[in-house]
Design a protein around this motif. Structure first.
Motif, PDB file in Angstrom:
ATOM      1  N   LYS A  17       0.881  -1.167   0.000  1.00 30.34           N
ATOM      2  CA  LYS A  17       0.000   0.000   0.000  1.00 30.34           C
ATOM      3  C   LYS A  17       0.915   1.212   0.000  1.00 30.34           C
ATOM      4  O   LYS A  17       1.838   1.305   0.808  1.00 30.34           O
ATOM      5  CB  LYS A  17      -0.882   0.010   1.243  1.00 30.34           C
ATOM      6  N   LEU A  18       0.681   2.130  -0.934  1.00 31.52           N
ATOM      7  CA  LEU A  18       1.478   3.356  -0.998  1.00 31.52           C
ATOM      8  C   LEU A  18       0.758   4.448  -0.221  1.00 31.52           C
ATOM      9  O   LEU A  18      -0.426   4.688  -0.422  1.00 31.52           O
ATOM     10  CB  LEU A  18       1.689   3.785  -2.451  1.00 31.52           C
ATOM     11  N   ILE A  19       1.500   5.077   0.661  1.00 37.20           N
ATOM     12  CA  ILE A  19       0.940   6.131   1.507  1.00 37.20           C
ATOM     13  C   ILE A  19       1.714   7.405   1.265  1.00 37.20           C
ATOM     14  O   ILE A  19       2.943   7.440   1.408  1.00 37.20           O
ATOM     15  CB  ILE A  19       1.015   5.716   2.991  1.00 37.20           C
ATOM     16  N   ALA A  54       5.930   2.836   1.499  1.00 40.42           N
ATOM     17  CA  ALA A  54       5.396   1.568   1.005  1.00 40.42           C
ATOM     18  C   ALA A  54       5.218   0.644   2.202  1.00 40.42           C
ATOM     19  O   ALA A  54       6.159   0.399   2.957  1.00 40.42           O
ATOM     20  CB  ALA A  54       6.347   0.949  -0.011  1.00 40.42           C
ATOM     21  N   VAL A  55       3.988   0.138   2.363  1.00 38.13           N
ATOM     22  CA  VAL A  55       3.668  -0.756   3.480  1.00 38.13           C
ATOM     23  C   VAL A  55       3.166  -2.071   2.892  1.00 38.13           C
ATOM     24  O   VAL A  55       2.149  -2.087   2.192  1.00 38.13           O
ATOM     25  CB  VAL A  55       2.578  -0.137   4.393  1.00 38.13           C
ATOM     26  N   PRO A  56       3.867  -3.198   3.161  1.00 42.33           N
ATOM     27  CA  PRO A  56       3.370  -4.491   2.677  1.00 42.33           C
ATOM     28  C   PRO A  56       1.962  -4.734   3.221  1.00 42.33           C
ATOM     29  O   PRO A  56       1.671  -4.434   4.385  1.00 42.33           O
ATOM     30  CB  PRO A  56       4.363  -5.502   3.260  1.00 42.33           C
ATOM     31  N   LEU A  57       1.095  -5.288   2.369  1.00 43.70           N
ATOM     32  CA  LEU A  57      -0.303  -5.470   2.767  1.00 43.70           C
ATOM     33  C   LEU A  57      -0.437  -6.303   4.039  1.00 43.70           C
ATOM     34  O   LEU A  57      -1.302  -6.039   4.858  1.00 43.70           O
ATOM     35  CB  LEU A  57      -1.108  -6.093   1.635  1.00 43.70           C
ATOM     36  N   GLY A  58       0.425  -7.253   4.234  1.00 48.65           N
ATOM     37  CA  GLY A  58       0.371  -8.084   5.434  1.00 48.65           C
ATOM     38  C   GLY A  58       0.789  -7.349   6.702  1.00 48.65           C
ATOM     39  O   GLY A  58       0.586  -7.843   7.810  1.00 48.65           O
ATOM     40  N   GLN A  59       1.378  -6.169   6.554  1.00 48.77           N
ATOM     41  CA  GLN A  59       1.857  -5.388   7.704  1.00 48.77           C
ATOM     42  C   GLN A  59       0.989  -4.154   7.973  1.00 48.77           C
ATOM     43  O   GLN A  59       1.274  -3.383   8.885  1.00 48.77           O
ATOM     44  CB  GLN A  59       3.306  -4.940   7.462  1.00 48.77           C
ATOM     45  N   GLU A  60      -0.058  -3.976   7.199  1.00 46.94           N
ATOM     46  CA  GLU A  60      -0.844  -2.738   7.293  1.00 46.94           C
ATOM     47  C   GLU A  60      -1.443  -2.529   8.684  1.00 46.94           C
ATOM     48  O   GLU A  60      -1.390  -1.417   9.232  1.00 46.94           O
ATOM     49  CB  GLU A  60      -1.953  -2.720   6.238  1.00 46.94           C
ATOM     50  N   THR A  61      -2.007  -3.550   9.281  1.00 48.84           N
ATOM     51  CA  THR A  61      -2.616  -3.405  10.611  1.00 48.84           C
ATOM     52  C   THR A  61      -1.575  -3.011  11.645  1.00 48.84           C
ATOM     53  O   THR A  61      -1.798  -2.090  12.450  1.00 48.84           O
ATOM     54  CB  THR A  61      -3.317  -4.720  11.021  1.00 48.84           C
ATOM     55  N   ALA A  77       9.308   6.696   8.542  1.00 46.42           N
ATOM     56  CA  ALA A  77      10.151   5.606   8.042  1.00 46.42           C
ATOM     57  C   ALA A  77      11.281   5.251   8.997  1.00 46.42           C
ATOM     58  O   ALA A  77      11.770   4.120   8.990  1.00 46.42           O
ATOM     59  CB  ALA A  77      10.721   5.969   6.672  1.00 46.42           C
ATOM     60  N   ASN A  78      11.690   6.207   9.842  1.00 44.61           N
ATOM     61  CA  ASN A  78      12.817   5.960  10.750  1.00 44.61           C
ATOM     62  C   ASN A  78      12.426   5.805  12.203  1.00 44.61           C
ATOM     63  O   ASN A  78      13.286   5.521  13.038  1.00 44.61           O
ATOM     64  CB  ASN A  78      13.846   7.089  10.603  1.00 44.61           C
ATOM     65  N   ASP A  79      11.160   5.966  12.531  1.00 49.53           N
ATOM     66  CA  ASP A  79      10.711   5.819  13.918  1.00 49.53           C
ATOM     67  C   ASP A  79      10.785   4.342  14.317  1.00 49.53           C
ATOM     68  O   ASP A  79      10.420   3.459  13.539  1.00 49.53           O
ATOM     69  CB  ASP A  79       9.275   6.339  14.079  1.00 49.53           C
ATOM     70  N   SER A  80      11.247   4.074  15.520  1.00 44.89           N
ATOM     71  CA  SER A  80      11.428   2.694  15.979  1.00 44.89           C
ATOM     72  C   SER A  80      10.128   1.894  15.982  1.00 44.89           C
ATOM     73  O   SER A  80      10.149   0.673  15.853  1.00 44.89           O
ATOM     74  CB  SER A  80      12.051   2.680  17.381  1.00 44.89           C
ATOM     75  N   ARG A  81       8.990   2.560  16.100  1.00 39.74           N
ATOM     76  CA  ARG A  81       7.705   1.847  16.141  1.00 39.74           C
ATOM     77  C   ARG A  81       7.188   1.483  14.750  1.00 39.74           C
ATOM     78  O   ARG A  81       6.459   0.513  14.595  1.00 39.74           O
ATOM     79  CB  ARG A  81       6.659   2.697  16.874  1.00 39.74           C
ATOM     80  N   THR A  82       7.543   2.256  13.746  1.00 38.31           N
ATOM     81  CA  THR A  82       6.975   2.046  12.404  1.00 38.31           C
ATOM     82  C   THR A  82       7.959   1.539  11.365  1.00 38.31           C
ATOM     83  O   THR A  82       7.544   0.959  10.358  1.00 38.31           O
ATOM     84  CB  THR A  82       6.380   3.378  11.881  1.00 38.31           C
ATOM     85  N   LYS A  83       9.254   1.718  11.583  1.00 35.67           N
ATOM     86  CA  LYS A  83      10.228   1.425  10.519  1.00 35.67           C
ATOM     87  C   LYS A  83      10.260  -0.041  10.095  1.00 35.67           C
ATOM     88  O   LYS A  83      10.606  -0.337   8.959  1.00 35.67           O
ATOM     89  CB  LYS A  83      11.623   1.917  10.897  1.00 35.67           C
ATOM     90  N   LYS A  84       9.862  -0.949  10.970  1.00 28.34           N
ATOM     91  CA  LYS A  84       9.873  -2.361  10.577  1.00 28.34           C
ATOM     92  C   LYS A  84       8.673  -2.739   9.713  1.00 28.34           C
ATOM     93  O   LYS A  84       8.599  -3.837   9.180  1.00 28.34           O
ATOM     94  CB  LYS A  84       9.976  -3.266  11.802  1.00 28.34           C
ATOM     95  N   PHE A  85       7.719  -1.805   9.552  1.00 32.96           N
ATOM     96  CA  PHE A  85       6.513  -2.082   8.775  1.00 32.96           C
ATOM     97  C   PHE A  85       6.416  -1.264   7.483  1.00 32.96           C
ATOM     98  O   PHE A  85       5.433  -1.378   6.759  1.00 32.96           O
ATOM     99  CB  PHE A  85       5.266  -1.810   9.624  1.00 32.96           C
TER     100      PHE A  85
END
Length: 189
Positions: free
Chosen positions: A132-134, A164-171, A146-154
């Protein structure tokens, strides 16, 4: 007393290099002519094993190598494993129609390079799945998320202001975004 696995493997390897009673090529039943007239042209088993062992010795220690990569290396470095000196006596199917000597025709360097390029290009890209492109309101916000420790792995940057967020990681991404104080509105797209 039982040998440690590494020592047992080393012992088996040394014995395999020395034995002349078994020819692994004989296990390939589809290649006929190995007995009879073709038997006289077969190269020495010990010589073939030494040739294989010398190339294997060039491989990195402690690392698995795919067979295709090893085969490519063998060809690229000019190593040869001649199984027979008379390939016209070996065949698949019928003698005269499936002769292995047909496989030894010279391939021009330009064709070899073309085939190598095709192989490289066919393995140069990998489909990692749907994302999913945001779009963010600014490049600064995109970098922050993109660099925040809470979101960067998703997510990953996909341009200056796009994530870009893989669809399986959106939630998981949405949950991490909320922890940062941001909300991604639901979309019908």
């Amino acid at each position: 007393m039982q040998e440690p696995p590494a020592k047992a493997l080393q012992t088996a390897w040394k014995r395999w290099l020395q034995t002349k009673t078994f020819d692994e090529f004989r296990r390939i039943d589809a290649i006929e002519g190995q007995t009879g007239r073709g038997a006289n042209g077969m190269t020495d088993v010990a010589w073939r094993r030494d040739a294989i062992a010398s190339v294997l010795a060039e491989c990195p220690v402690g690392k698995w190598i795919l067979f295709n990569e090893f085969s490519t290396y063998v060809v690229a470095t000019g190593h040869k494993f001649e199984v027979t000196e008379e390939p016209y006596y070996l065949y698949i199917g019928e003698l005269g129609y499936g002769s292995l000597s047909d496989l030894e025709r010279h391939i021009p360097q330009t064709v070899q390079q073309f085939l190598a390029d095709v192989k490289e290009r066919s393995n140069s890209l990998q489909d990692l799945g749907t994302v999913k492109l945001i779009e963010c309101t600014s490049a600064h916000l995109a970098l922050l998320i993109a660099n925040d420790s809470r979101t960067k792995k998703f997510c990953q940057l996909a341009g200056d202001r796009t994530l870009a967020v893989p669809l399986g990681q959106e939630t998981k991404f949405r949950t991490a975004l909320r922890q940062m104080g941001y909300v991604l509105p639901q979309s019908d797209k």
